[in-house]
Scaffold this motif. Sequence first.
Motif, short mmCIF file in Angstrom:
data_model
loop_
_atom_site.label_atom_id
_atom_site.label_comp_id
_atom_site.label_asym_id
_atom_site.label_seq_id
_atom_site.Cartn_x
_atom_site.Cartn_y
_atom_site.Cartn_z
N SER A 65 0.81 -1.20 0.10
CA SER A 65 0.08 0.02 -0.09
C SER A 65 0.73 1.09 -0.05
O SER A 65 0.54 2.18 -0.60
CB SER A 65 -0.94 0.01 1.04
OG SER A 65 -1.82 -0.97 0.99
N SER A 109 -4.70 1.37 2.63
CA SER A 109 -4.70 0.00 3.24
C SER A 109 -5.79 -0.97 2.57
O SER A 109 -6.92 -0.64 2.28
CB SER A 109 -5.09 -0.03 4.82
OG SER A 109 -5.17 -1.23 5.21
N THR A 114 -4.81 -2.78 9.06
CA THR A 114 -3.65 -3.13 9.49
C THR A 114 -3.29 -2.15 10.92
O THR A 114 -3.40 -0.88 10.81
CB THR A 114 -2.60 -2.55 8.38
OG1 THR A 114 -2.90 -3.42 7.23
CG2 THR A 114 -1.19 -2.70 8.65
N GLU A 249 8.69 -11.89 -0.91
CA GLU A 249 7.70 -12.27 -0.09
C GLU A 249 7.05 -13.62 -0.51
O GLU A 249 6.93 -14.32 0.67
CB GLU A 249 6.57 -11.11 -0.07
CG GLU A 249 5.27 -11.69 0.22
CD GLU A 249 4.21 -10.54 0.14
OE1 GLU A 249 4.06 -9.67 -0.71
OE2 GLU A 249 3.57 -10.56 1.32
O1 M6R Z 1 -3.91 -4.27 4.22
P1 M6R Z 1 -2.85 -3.34 3.85
O2 M6R Z 1 -2.82 -2.69 2.63
O3 M6R Z 1 -2.80 -2.33 5.13
O4 M6R Z 1 -1.58 -4.32 4.10
C1 M6R Z 1 -0.25 -3.74 4.29
C2 M6R Z 1 0.92 -4.83 3.86
O5 M6R Z 1 0.92 -5.51 5.23
C3 M6R Z 1 0.61 -5.45 2.84
O6 M6R Z 1 0.57 -4.56 1.73
C4 M6R Z 1 2.04 -6.48 2.46
O7 M6R Z 1 2.92 -5.81 2.32
C5 M6R Z 1 1.52 -7.46 1.37
N1 M6R Z 1 1.68 -8.38 2.06
C6 M6R Z 1 2.51 -7.19 0.29
O8 M6R Z 1 2.09 -8.25 -0.62
#
Ligand code: M6R
Length: 371
Positions: A65, A109, A114, A249
Amino acid sequence: NKGHYEHYMQKEIHEQPESLTTTMRGRLIRGDSCKAKSVLLGGLKDHLKTIRRSRRLVFIGCGTSYNAALAARPILEELSGVPVTMEIASDLLDRQGPIYREDTAFFVSQSGETADTLNALEYALENGALCVGITNTVGSAISRNTHCGVHINAGCEIGVASTKAYTSQIVVMAMIALVIGDDTISSQGRREAIIDGLFDLPNKVREVLKLDQEMKDLAKLLVSEQSLLVFGRGYNYATALEGALKVKEVSLMHSEGILAGEMKHGPLALVDENLPIVVIATRDACFTKQQSVIQQLHARKGRLIVMCSKGDGSLVCPGDSCRVIEVPQVEDCLQPVINVVPLQLLAYHLTVLRGYNVDQPRNLAKSVTTQ
Ligand code: M6R
Ligand code: UD1
């Protein structure tokens, strides 16, 4: 339901033409002889005056994000006329960084749950900023606790690796740039070109998805590597970070996104004939600079994989020394939506070939609700 796909990540990568269409549905106005092309974001319309008058726009998020906000930053700066800064939520909190009443803070997000982003939201609310949510989840904590916002409407994302949410987030932030800049006559031509680009974007994503087999072949070539570097700059610095995040990842291969302008300030020391390097060199204002980066990497015998605009293959590659990924060209600020797709596919195929869990990478959770 995975349909005919083997994994959710694969399904979500391939459904991006549809998820982007839903993201834009009802929000793009085609315009006619008496009305200009424009963008309508129902969730922001009552707050646009305050946003335009704010002293700064601060974009806050984590992981993918955050990268999406970084991808949209150049167009937000260009069209809003207001300074735009970026904050990784945890870092903002660690520093107790400045947030003022005159700021508009955007919280990006996918899940809307988060913990770091929510804590940053609480902090920004206490400091009196106007707080805007950009989330995929209606009814989520971020959606409920922000003053206003935009739902990205990408549809439920199940794979832990965020793919379709990333491209929809970029499109939503480009649309936010368009609505903020809507009162500026001098940029009308530019805005209309971007809106045309948005209408055509799902088709262009469909086209770039045809690289699936090519990316699988590339993954076969890279399957046993220890590390992969991704160089980008300008609009596609974020693409380098996001491509590398996807690779590390899910495929558990070390990968690093590098700002090409920083190459000589350290990373160049890593370059040899073994380490694979992806260089993003699609057409935009940074193209000439990226051509020179390619030449310098080539001079150090770098193992190059160059992503370039269709037809530029022989132009960007010195001799036949490197591998080329040709992608369709779109409006410069939308190019990150196209360019991330081959890297998503590469990360996916690397993971399958290396035998790791695609949808639930070890140690990770879809929604990080603890600090
Ligand atoms: O739900 P969110 O967009 O807030 O999550 C943020 C990160 O935890 C999320 O983008 C994480 O980096 C992903 N697993 C990446 O693919
Ligand atoms: C809304 C409806 C949509 C309908 C459309 C018709 C919802 C969720 N959306 O979409 O079903 O088709 O009108 O005009 O009912 N918000 C926040 N924080 C966020 C995200 C959103 O406060 O993080 C607020 C917005 O300011 C807005 C509301 O939630 O008040 C809905 O946002 P959004 O779904 O983006 O609005 P529309 O696109 O207008």
